[in-house]
Design an enzyme around this catalytic site. Structure first.
Site, PDB file in Angstrom:
ATOM      1  N   ARG A   1     -14.089  -8.990 -10.255  1.00 37.42           N
ATOM      2  CA  ARG A   1     -12.634  -8.935 -10.383  1.00 37.42           C
ATOM      3  C   ARG A   1     -11.999  -9.765  -9.273  1.00 37.42           C
ATOM      4  O   ARG A   1     -12.625 -10.054  -8.254  1.00 37.42           O
ATOM      5  CB  ARG A   1     -12.149  -7.493 -10.296  1.00 37.42           C
ATOM      6  CG  ARG A   1     -12.779  -6.560 -11.319  1.00 37.42           C
ATOM      7  CD  ARG A   1     -12.448  -5.108 -11.022  1.00 37.42           C
ATOM      8  NE  ARG A   1     -12.876  -4.733  -9.666  1.00 37.42           N
ATOM      9  CZ  ARG A   1     -12.630  -3.554  -9.116  1.00 37.42           C
ATOM     10  NH1 ARG A   1     -11.941  -2.640  -9.790  1.00 37.42           N
ATOM     11  NH2 ARG A   1     -13.044  -3.284  -7.897  1.00 37.42           N
TER      12      ARG A   1
ATOM     13  N   GLY B   1      -4.230  12.147   0.017  1.00 39.79           N
ATOM     14  CA  GLY B   1      -5.228  11.287  -0.594  1.00 39.79           C
ATOM     15  C   GLY B   1      -6.613  11.903  -0.552  1.00 39.79           C
ATOM     16  O   GLY B   1      -6.815  13.005  -0.037  1.00 39.79           O
TER      17      GLY B   1
ATOM     18  N   GLY C   1     -17.312   9.277  -5.173  1.00 41.63           N
ATOM     19  CA  GLY C   1     -16.427  10.157  -5.920  1.00 41.63           C
ATOM     20  C   GLY C   1     -14.956   9.957  -5.699  1.00 41.63           C
ATOM     21  O   GLY C   1     -14.143  10.675  -6.301  1.00 41.63           O
TER      22      GLY C   1
ATOM     23  N   LYS D   1     -13.840  -4.053   3.953  1.00 38.39           N
ATOM     24  CA  LYS D   1     -13.164  -5.165   3.287  1.00 38.39           C
ATOM     25  C   LYS D   1     -12.256  -5.952   4.223  1.00 38.39           C
ATOM     26  O   LYS D   1     -11.757  -7.022   3.862  1.00 38.39           O
ATOM     27  CB  LYS D   1     -12.376  -4.646   2.080  1.00 38.39           C
ATOM     28  CG  LYS D   1     -13.275  -4.083   0.986  1.00 38.39           C
ATOM     29  CD  LYS D   1     -12.481  -3.451  -0.137  1.00 38.39           C
ATOM     30  CE  LYS D   1     -13.400  -2.956  -1.256  1.00 38.39           C
ATOM     31  NZ  LYS D   1     -14.351  -1.904  -0.804  1.00 38.39           N
TER      32      LYS D   1
ATOM     33  N   GLU E   1       4.562  12.930  -3.997  1.00 38.12           N
ATOM     34  CA  GLU E   1       4.942  14.333  -4.125  1.00 38.12           C
ATOM     35  C   GLU E   1       3.805  15.146  -4.732  1.00 38.12           C
ATOM     36  O   GLU E   1       3.504  16.256  -4.272  1.00 38.12           O
ATOM     37  CB  GLU E   1       6.190  14.469  -5.001  1.00 38.12           C
ATOM     38  CG  GLU E   1       6.650  15.909  -5.179  1.00 38.12           C
ATOM     39  CD  GLU E   1       7.714  16.066  -6.251  1.00 38.12           C
ATOM     40  OE1 GLU E   1       8.364  17.120  -6.288  1.00 38.12           O
ATOM     41  OE2 GLU E   1       7.868  15.136  -7.076  1.00 38.12           O
TER      42      GLU E   1
END
Length: 358
Positions: free
Chosen positions: A276, A29, A186, A147, A54
């Site tokens: 949202r 990640g 970013g 959060k 993968e």
């Protein structure tokens, strides 16, 4: 790229990594791959990269292969919900430290995939921590999020449940910690790359609300704070960084428009789309009842956080696991609210259509 010159000056970090066996979950990640790139120059004894993607795992594997001998690291394809795999890795490599960066993090997507959020973020972390403790690993540090504080999203609630799992499984033999971080500049899916893409195509740039704000960190700062938190000897629990003021998202949008939008000579408008599902106007780093105390490093503070007694917490986790296995959304949300009393689920999770498709 992170080199030895950047972090080797931090003697505590160097001591915690050099010659040690390190397991990094979520290694492919955005944060995980940056951590891997920072750890390698500090000469760990061995680095195990675990990721369920993968493509992401292959990318970090090839990136490290360009500068690192293959026998110094191992890439493992799998996820943290696979307890048999985790046991094999922990018993086979006997890591000294686990950096737990694997998580589902996108708030709106998790609102429509609540079982995945809870299974991966809450139950996956709980099972990883149990196995880490049973294997005698000295140190586990999880990357958490602001959060998790007073959550209204299931992503945030699942990460708070993960924090509580670590607090309940902490022991003199195995140090369990988490560091709460805000947004990272970013990162994929975050506002900066989204805004830049919108600007590239002539706009409009979409912002949810004119007053919405977030805390931001650069990836270099993020990596350093994570490594510092893991290197704090004898201190477990939840850590937060020394905070700067939050930034309004509309100001980020306008700054990027001024920098990049002017190149094509066109006026690029900003439009507001509304918050949202699961979004908050502003994030928090502390619950009302939490207090902070300084650590030996001025960049980090330790949080004194309420927890749940073991005799209640572990049955709650069992009930949460049962509800996920049975795909019983109502039972899962009810149990999650018991674990995280400040959680306020969105209406989306109670709609029959969402329940049927979740």
């Amino acid at each position: 790229m992170y080199g030895a010159n950047l972090l080797a000056q931090e003697k505590s970090i160097q001591k915690a990594i050099t010659g040690k066996t390190i397991l990094l979950t979520g290694a492919g990640g955005f944060i995980g791959s940056a951590l891997a790139a920072a750890i390698v120059p500090l000469k760990p004894g061995h680095l195990i990269l675990l990721d369920h993607s993968e493509r992401n795992l292959n990318e970090i594997d090839l990136k490290l292969a360009a500068t690192t001998a293959r026998d110094l690291y191992t890439s493992v394809l799998g996820d943290i919900c696979d307890t048999k795999l985790l046991s094999e890795v922990l018993q086979g490599y006997c890591p000294d430290t686990v950096y737990h960066a694997a998580a589902f993090k996108h708030v709106p997507l998790m609102e429509t995939n609540p079982f995945a959020a809870v299974a991966n973020n809450a139950l996956g972390t709980y099972n990883l921590a149990k196995l880490v403790r049973a294997s005698g690993v000295a140190n586990l540090l999880m990357i958490s999020t602001d959060k998790a504080v007073n959550p209204i999203s299931i992503m945030g609630a699942s990460k708070r449940a993960a924090e509580l799992a670590l607090l309940n499984l902490d022991s003199p033999r195995t140090r369990m910690s988490a560091i709460r971080l805000g947004n990272v500049w970013g990162s994929p899916g975050s506002v900066v790359p989204t805004f830049l893409n919108q600007i590239l195509h002539g706009g409009p740039v979409t912002v949810t609300h004119p007053e919405v704000s977030r805390y931001f960190l650069k990836i270099e700062e993020t990596v350093e704070l994570i490594l510092l938190a893991a290197a704090l000897e004898g201190e477990s629990g939840i850590f937060i960084p020394q905070l700067r003021a939050p930034i309004k998202i509309v100001d980020v949008a306008q700054q990027l428009i001024n920098q990049d939008g002017a190149k094509n000579g066109k006026a690029i408008p900003v439009t507001f789309t509304g918050l949202r599902t699961g979004d908050k106007m502003s994030e928090e780093f502390l619950f009302e009842e939490e207090v902070t105390e300084p650590t030996v490093d001025g960049r980090l503070f330790r949080v004194t956080s309420n927890t749940i007694a073991n005799e209640s917490f572990h049955p709650y986790i069992d009930a949460l696991s049962d509800s996920v296995e049975q795909r019983d959304l109502a039972a899962m949300i009810e149990t999650l609210c018991k674990i995280v009393p400040s959680y306020r689920p969105t209406k989306l999770l109670w709609r029959p259509s969402a329940r049927a498709s979740a």
